[in-house]
Design a protein around this motif. Sequence first.
Motif, PDB file in Angstrom:
ATOM      1  N   SER A   1       0.797   1.533  11.686  1.00 37.31           N
ATOM      2  CA  SER A   1       0.402   1.852  13.062  1.00 37.31           C
ATOM      3  C   SER A   1      -0.255   0.657  13.737  1.00 37.31           C
ATOM      4  CB  SER A   1      -0.564   3.053  13.065  1.00 37.31           C
ATOM      5  OG  SER A   1       0.079   4.218  12.594  1.00 37.31           O
TER       6      SER A   1
ATOM      7  N   ARG B   1       0.846  -1.195   0.000  1.00 38.63           N
ATOM      8  CA  ARG B   1       0.000   0.000   0.000  1.00 38.63           C
ATOM      9  C   ARG B   1       0.874   1.234   0.000  1.00 38.63           C
ATOM     10  NH1 ARG B   1      -5.978  -0.704   0.998  1.00 38.63           N
ATOM     11  NH2 ARG B   1      -6.155  -2.966   0.861  1.00 38.63           N
ATOM     12  N   THR B   2       0.237   2.358  -0.256  1.00 43.54           N
ATOM     13  CA  THR B   2       0.943   3.637  -0.222  1.00 43.54           C
ATOM     14  C   THR B   2       0.094   4.651   0.542  1.00 43.54           C
ATOM     15  OG1 THR B   2      -0.058   4.300  -2.339  1.00 43.54           O
ATOM     16  CG2 THR B   2       2.119   3.240  -2.428  1.00 43.54           C
ATOM     17  N   GLY B   3       0.721   5.754   0.895  1.00 44.97           N
ATOM     18  CA  GLY B   3      -0.007   6.872   1.481  1.00 44.97           C
ATOM     19  C   GLY B   3      -0.657   6.556   2.814  1.00 44.97           C
ATOM     20  N   ASN B   4      -1.880   7.043   2.963  1.00 40.24           N
ATOM     21  CA  ASN B   4      -2.593   6.943   4.229  1.00 40.24           C
ATOM     22  C   ASN B   4      -2.825   5.498   4.661  1.00 40.24           C
ATOM     23  OD1 ASN B   4      -3.972   8.318   6.399  1.00 40.24           O
ATOM     24  ND2 ASN B   4      -5.882   7.570   5.518  1.00 40.24           N
ATOM     25  N   SER B   5      -3.190   4.640   3.722  1.00 38.56           N
ATOM     26  CA  SER B   5      -3.438   3.239   4.058  1.00 38.56           C
ATOM     27  C   SER B   5      -2.185   2.567   4.594  1.00 38.56           C
ATOM     28  CB  SER B   5      -3.955   2.479   2.831  1.00 38.56           C
ATOM     29  OG  SER B   5      -5.207   2.967   2.414  1.00 38.56           O
ATOM     30  N   GLN B   6      -1.064   2.864   3.990  1.00 40.07           N
ATOM     31  CA  GLN B   6       0.190   2.270   4.448  1.00 40.07           C
ATOM     32  C   GLN B   6       0.513   2.712   5.870  1.00 40.07           C
ATOM     33  OE1 GLN B   6       4.112   3.653   2.893  1.00 40.07           O
ATOM     34  NE2 GLN B   6       4.303   1.539   2.139  1.00 40.07           N
ATOM     35  N   GLU B   7       0.325   3.993   6.154  1.00 37.77           N
ATOM     36  CA  GLU B   7       0.609   4.509   7.492  1.00 37.77           C
ATOM     37  C   GLU B   7      -0.309   3.871   8.534  1.00 37.77           C
ATOM     38  OE1 GLU B   7       0.288   8.710   7.322  1.00 37.77           O
ATOM     39  OE2 GLU B   7       1.961   8.967   5.920  1.00 37.77           O
ATOM     40  N   ILE B   8      -1.572   3.689   8.181  1.00 35.05           N
ATOM     41  CA  ILE B   8      -2.525   3.084   9.117  1.00 35.05           C
ATOM     42  C   ILE B   8      -2.125   1.648   9.428  1.00 35.05           C
ATOM     43  CG2 ILE B   8      -4.895   2.275   9.347  1.00 35.05           C
ATOM     44  CD1 ILE B   8      -5.751   4.759   7.763  1.00 35.05           C
TER      45      ILE B   8
ATOM     46  N   LEU C   1     -10.687   0.372   6.174  1.00 34.96           N
ATOM     47  CA  LEU C   1      -9.751   0.124   5.082  1.00 34.96           C
ATOM     48  C   LEU C   1     -10.368  -0.770   4.008  1.00 34.96           C
ATOM     49  CD1 LEU C   1      -6.394  -0.498   6.999  1.00 34.96           C
ATOM     50  CD2 LEU C   1      -6.962   1.479   5.589  1.00 34.96           C
TER      51      LEU C   1
END
Length: 367
Positions: free
Chosen positions: A54, A44-51, A136
């Motif tokens: 986490s 994934r990239t962007g927001n999904s990757q960060e979530i 997600l």
Amino acid sequence: MSSPPHSPPDPDPSPSPRDVRRWRQYLADERAEAAVYRELAKRRTGNSQEILQSLAEAEGRHAAHWLALLGPHVGKPRRGGVRTRVLGFLARHFSSVFVLALAQRAEGRSPYAGDAHATDTMTADERIHEEVIRGLAARGRNRLSGTFRAAVFGANDGLVSNLALVLGISAAGVSNGTILLTGLSGLLAGALSMGAGEYVSVRSQRELLEASSPNPDTHTALTHLDVDANELVLVYRARGMSATDAEMHAAEVLRNRDVDLDATSASPAIDEHEAIGTGFGAALSSFSFFASGAIIPVLPYLFGLRGVAALVTASVLVGLALLITGAIVGLLSGAPPLKRALRQIAIGYGAAGATYLLGLLFGTSVA
């Protein structure tokens, strides 16, 4: 989504063997779940990757809790549970809504609420994680819903309708050749009908949505609007805004002519066209899956089985297929897969059984 930092617990100097086994399994599962989220994050990239990263960190904190409790009793690393290992395999090889749906169910089955050694924060984390994964997976489910709906309906219609047709004809006492021809004819007629029906249905629904969607060319009229009268207010009121909100938003649009005419809300919206899918995609999916379902009741006759052996074999094969499709629907929708599977087979066998009884009646009356 994540818990605040907290001090690790002191190790229990004399835990029971049962506690040690349970804690070691919790530790293995938490480490495995963290690995699943890291694997998903790689794709994934962007927001999904960060979530997802986490979530992996949160699972790491939970693992640290059990590691601290175990202390010198930690022993050799254990493998995660079967479900977690399967999820890890899927995460390493796929990145889809199916994997997220399984992860959502895994989070929803957390045993921490009933375990006195798990903290309230950890229990709350697991509940929130389920909602995070649900969020997600929402967009993937949205994209999938149009063609998936057609695929599921097509496969189940093919399985049930052709099994009912084959059983009904068999009960009437006709020859194997007639049963086979009837089954293949039912397959072709049903698949073509399903495909055509899905195409017309989806195209009609998309056309209705397009008729209700804002016309992009309307934006060009903004420069010529009467600022005092401001007819633009009526546009937003027609879309459901209050008079006050409509006036404020229209004034903002007229102050900045680059503002999107359709920007009526800051909240993200679901693309209804995306949820429905395309007419061709739905038709092809429906045709293919109906045919794949409808061929199953015919297989015993294609391979030369006759009489009761053919009927029983066809019924068993269809039952297995109904269980599989029901379980898949349950997993993707976040519902209990076993319950959905049993519901599918009950409906399918009910319809086929009723047709078989009618065939017996028809055959008797003919004789």
